[in-house]
Scaffold this active site. Structure first.
Site, PDB file in Angstrom:
ATOM      1  N   GLN A 103       0.848  -1.202   0.000  1.00 42.79           N
ATOM      2  CA  GLN A 103       0.000   0.000   0.000  1.00 42.79           C
ATOM      3  C   GLN A 103       0.880   1.247   0.000  1.00 42.79           C
ATOM      4  O   GLN A 103       0.371   2.356  -0.130  1.00 42.79           O
ATOM      5  CB  GLN A 103      -0.880   0.025   1.252  1.00 42.79           C
ATOM      6  N   ASN A 104       2.180   1.067   0.194  1.00 45.63           N
ATOM      7  CA  ASN A 104       3.072   2.217   0.325  1.00 45.63           C
ATOM      8  C   ASN A 104       3.396   2.804  -1.043  1.00 45.63           C
ATOM      9  O   ASN A 104       3.600   2.072  -2.009  1.00 45.63           O
ATOM     10  CB  ASN A 104       4.369   1.810   1.025  1.00 45.63           C
ATOM     11  N   VAL A 105       3.496   4.134  -1.073  1.00 42.66           N
ATOM     12  CA  VAL A 105       3.799   4.805  -2.333  1.00 42.66           C
ATOM     13  C   VAL A 105       5.261   5.266  -2.351  1.00 42.66           C
ATOM     14  O   VAL A 105       5.686   5.943  -3.267  1.00 42.66           O
ATOM     15  CB  VAL A 105       2.842   6.014  -2.545  1.00 42.66           C
ATOM     16  N   ASP A 106       6.045   4.876  -1.330  1.00 39.11           N
ATOM     17  CA  ASP A 106       7.399   5.429  -1.169  1.00 39.11           C
ATOM     18  C   ASP A 106       8.451   4.799  -2.073  1.00 39.11           C
ATOM     19  O   ASP A 106       9.548   5.350  -2.240  1.00 39.11           O
ATOM     20  CB  ASP A 106       7.839   5.372   0.309  1.00 39.11           C
ATOM     21  N   HIS A 121      -1.451   1.191  -4.167  1.00 40.48           N
ATOM     22  CA  HIS A 121      -1.902   2.590  -4.120  1.00 40.48           C
ATOM     23  C   HIS A 121      -1.057   3.518  -4.986  1.00 40.48           C
ATOM     24  O   HIS A 121      -1.066   4.725  -4.778  1.00 40.48           O
ATOM     25  CB  HIS A 121      -1.925   3.087  -2.664  1.00 40.48           C
ATOM     26  N   CYS A 129      -1.651  12.746 -15.885  1.00 41.69           N
ATOM     27  CA  CYS A 129      -2.379  13.961 -16.278  1.00 41.69           C
ATOM     28  C   CYS A 129      -3.738  14.031 -15.597  1.00 41.69           C
ATOM     29  O   CYS A 129      -4.475  13.054 -15.542  1.00 41.69           O
ATOM     30  CB  CYS A 129      -2.558  13.986 -17.796  1.00 41.69           C
ATOM     31  N   CYS A 156       0.211  17.295 -22.745  1.00 43.49           N
ATOM     32  CA  CYS A 156      -0.758  18.342 -23.104  1.00 43.49           C
ATOM     33  C   CYS A 156      -0.515  19.653 -22.351  1.00 43.49           C
ATOM     34  O   CYS A 156      -1.185  20.645 -22.639  1.00 43.49           O
ATOM     35  CB  CYS A 156      -2.181  17.851 -22.868  1.00 43.49           C
ATOM     36  N   THR A 193       0.389  -2.792   8.701  1.00 38.66           N
ATOM     37  CA  THR A 193      -0.779  -2.023   8.251  1.00 38.66           C
ATOM     38  C   THR A 193      -1.873  -2.105   9.300  1.00 38.66           C
ATOM     39  O   THR A 193      -2.028  -3.139   9.962  1.00 38.66           O
ATOM     40  CB  THR A 193      -1.308  -2.514   6.883  1.00 38.66           C
ATOM     41  N   ASN A 218       2.989  -6.965  13.418  1.00 40.03           N
ATOM     42  CA  ASN A 218       2.662  -5.573  13.725  1.00 40.03           C
ATOM     43  C   ASN A 218       2.874  -5.398  15.228  1.00 40.03           C
ATOM     44  O   ASN A 218       2.458  -6.261  16.006  1.00 40.03           O
ATOM     45  CB  ASN A 218       1.171  -5.320  13.370  1.00 40.03           C
TER      46      ASN A 218
HETATM   47  P1  OAD Z   1      -1.557   3.151   9.148  1.00 39.31           P
HETATM   48  O1  OAD Z   1      -0.918   4.397   9.643  1.00 39.31           O
HETATM   49  O2  OAD Z   1      -3.031   3.097   9.135  1.00 39.31           O
HETATM   50  O3  OAD Z   1      -1.052   1.901   9.999  1.00 39.31           O
HETATM   51  C1  OAD Z   1       0.322   1.719  10.242  1.00 39.31           C
HETATM   52  C2  OAD Z   1       0.481   0.434  11.007  1.00 39.31           C
HETATM   53  O4  OAD Z   1       1.879   0.188  11.159  1.00 39.31           O
HETATM   54  C3  OAD Z   1      -0.135   0.427  12.398  1.00 39.31           C
HETATM   55  O5  OAD Z   1      -0.954  -0.724  12.559  1.00 39.31           O
HETATM   56  C4  OAD Z   1       1.093   0.353  13.342  1.00 39.31           C
HETATM   57  O6  OAD Z   1       0.830  -0.415  14.516  1.00 39.31           O
HETATM   58  C5  OAD Z   1       2.086  -0.344  12.446  1.00 39.31           C
HETATM   59  N1  OAD Z   1       3.519  -0.121  12.774  1.00 39.31           N
HETATM   60  C6  OAD Z   1       4.106   0.947  13.380  1.00 39.31           C
HETATM   61  N2  OAD Z   1       5.443   0.778  13.469  1.00 39.31           N
HETATM   62  C7  OAD Z   1       5.703  -0.427  12.903  1.00 39.31           C
HETATM   63  C8  OAD Z   1       6.901  -1.189  12.677  1.00 39.31           C
HETATM   64  N3  OAD Z   1       8.108  -0.729  13.039  1.00 39.31           N
HETATM   65  N4  OAD Z   1       6.784  -2.403  12.079  1.00 39.31           N
HETATM   66  C9  OAD Z   1       5.567  -2.871  11.701  1.00 39.31           C
HETATM   67  N5  OAD Z   1       4.420  -2.210  11.881  1.00 39.31           N
HETATM   68  C10 OAD Z   1       4.481  -1.004  12.471  1.00 39.31           C
HETATM   69  O7  OAD Z   1      -0.943   2.884   7.686  1.00 39.31           O
HETATM   70  P2  OAD Z   1      -1.459   1.892   6.548  1.00 39.31           P
HETATM   71  O8  OAD Z   1      -2.151   0.716   7.120  1.00 39.31           O
HETATM   72  O9  OAD Z   1      -0.327   1.686   5.616  1.00 39.31           O
HETATM   73  O10 OAD Z   1      -3.864   5.136   1.636  1.00 39.31           O
HETATM   74  O11 OAD Z   1      -2.539   2.801   5.823  1.00 39.31           O
HETATM   75  C11 OAD Z   1      -3.286   2.295   4.775  1.00 39.31           C
HETATM   76  C12 OAD Z   1      -3.608   3.388   3.787  1.00 39.31           C
HETATM   77  O12 OAD Z   1      -4.223   4.482   4.476  1.00 39.31           O
HETATM   78  C13 OAD Z   1      -2.408   4.013   3.123  1.00 39.31           C
HETATM   79  O13 OAD Z   1      -1.933   3.279   2.007  1.00 39.31           O
HETATM   80  C14 OAD Z   1      -2.929   5.345   2.710  1.00 39.31           C
HETATM   81  C15 OAD Z   1      -3.618   5.723   4.000  1.00 39.31           C
HETATM   82  O14 OAD Z   1      -4.583   6.688   3.912  1.00 39.31           O
HETATM   83  C16 OAD Z   1      -4.034   6.058   0.688  1.00 39.31           C
HETATM   84  O15 OAD Z   1      -3.392   7.075   0.665  1.00 39.31           O
HETATM   85  C17 OAD Z   1      -5.074   5.682  -0.321  1.00 39.31           C
END
Ligand code: OAD
Length: 250
Positions: A103-106, A121, A129, A156, A193, A218
């Site tokens: 899900q990461n865009v990095d 994502h 565009c 464009c 996540t 996690n």
């Molecule tokens: P979140 O910020 O919702 O969740 C991050 C998770 O990482 C949490 O459950 C933390 O407990 C866990 N975490 C923290 N430190 C960690 C570590 N060192 N090792 C492992 N886990 C750790 O981020 P995402 O679940 O990635 O979407 O968010 C999902 C989506 O929501 C993203 O892709 C983005 C965001 O809005 C869009 O932009 C469409």
């Protein structure tokens, strides 16, 4: 059960001919200095997602949205892959059936050399565009900072947008197709996540129904549909699994 026996349980399922699929979220990049969205210092604690990560917000004020993305690009540009990214990259080289859905865009999984990455994502390093070309084609632009905001379409000259998926937008069908194939796997790992954003949050449940052994890693386990939860950081737990797998393949 102890952590050690949980790790042994996971490693016992490793095979170079196996099919492991890993879904990652922003937690895997924490040790690289990239912020999560909903954690203690999460991005969505200070700004509203609706104001920055929706087509509606961009339509109203592309410059403000771009300023935020340009700031994140600067933060990410300084980041390097950590042990979590490296372990996953090593697995992708050792197992042809390995798939990484992020899900990461990095782009840190690609920087670590991971093969077969599905960017669920999109990528913060790609633009597409917003205007007459209609967003069909994206291109890479790694300049940090971007010289002009909002940047312009190469074809464009209209306003360009980040090639990421915003709230309310669909995941591209080719991405969903590749994911569907990867759900038919032996092991499905969910790492770093919060499992609140769909459709990504539903993938573990689907993989489990197809017969995969599902695991979450996690520090604050969140996925409800997995069979094994390991409370630990991605960089520590994936490194430990990798150390146990490595002697088996050498
Ligand atoms: P979140 O910020 O919702 O969740 C991050 C998770 O990482 C949490 O459950 C933390 O407990 C866990 N975490 C923290 N430190 C960690 C570590 N060192 N090792 C492992 N886990 C750790 O981020 P995402 O679940 O990635 O979407 O968010 C999902 C989506 O929501 C993203 O892709 C983005 C965001 O809005 C869009 O932009 C469409």
């Amino acid at each position: 059960m102890s952590l050690e026996s949980d790790l042994d349980r996971i490693v016992s399922r490793w095979s170079p001919r196996g099919r492991w699929t890993v879904l990652t979220g922003s937690g895997v990049s924490v040790a690289s200095g990239v912020a999560t969205f909903r954690g203690k210092d999460g991005l969505w604690n200070n700004v509203r997602a609706e104001d920055l990560a929706t087509a509606e917000a961009f339509g109203k004020d592309p410059r403000t949205v771009w300023e935020w993305y340009d700031w994140r690009r600067r933060q990410i540009a300084r980041a390097r892959p950590n042990r979590a990214h490296e372990a996953l990259a090593a697995w992708s080289r050792r197992q042809p059936g390995f798939t990484l859905i992020t899900q990461n865009v990095d782009g840190l999984h690609e920087d670590a050399g991971t093969a077969n990455v599905i960017r669920f994502h999109g990528s913060i390093w790609e633009l597409t565009c917003w205007e007459s070309c209609g967003g069909g084609r994206s291109w890479e632009d790694r300049r940090v900072p971007l010289p002009d905001l909002p940047p312009r379409c190469r074809d464009c000259g209209g306003v360009a947008r980040p090639a990421v998926v915003w709230f309310g937008e669909s995941i591209p069908s080719d991405v969903l197709g590749r994911c569907a194939a990867a759900l038919d796997c032996d092991v499905f790992l969910v790492v770093g996540t919060s499992s609140v954003v769909y459709p990504a949050a539903g993938l573990a449940g689907q993989a489990r129904r197809l017969g995969a052994f599902t695991i979450e890693i996690n520090p604050e386990p969140a996925a409800t549909q997995v069979e094994l939860s390991i409370a630990g950081t991605a960089e520590d737990v994936l490194d430990r699994i990798d150390q146990k797998i490595a002697p088996e393949v050498s």
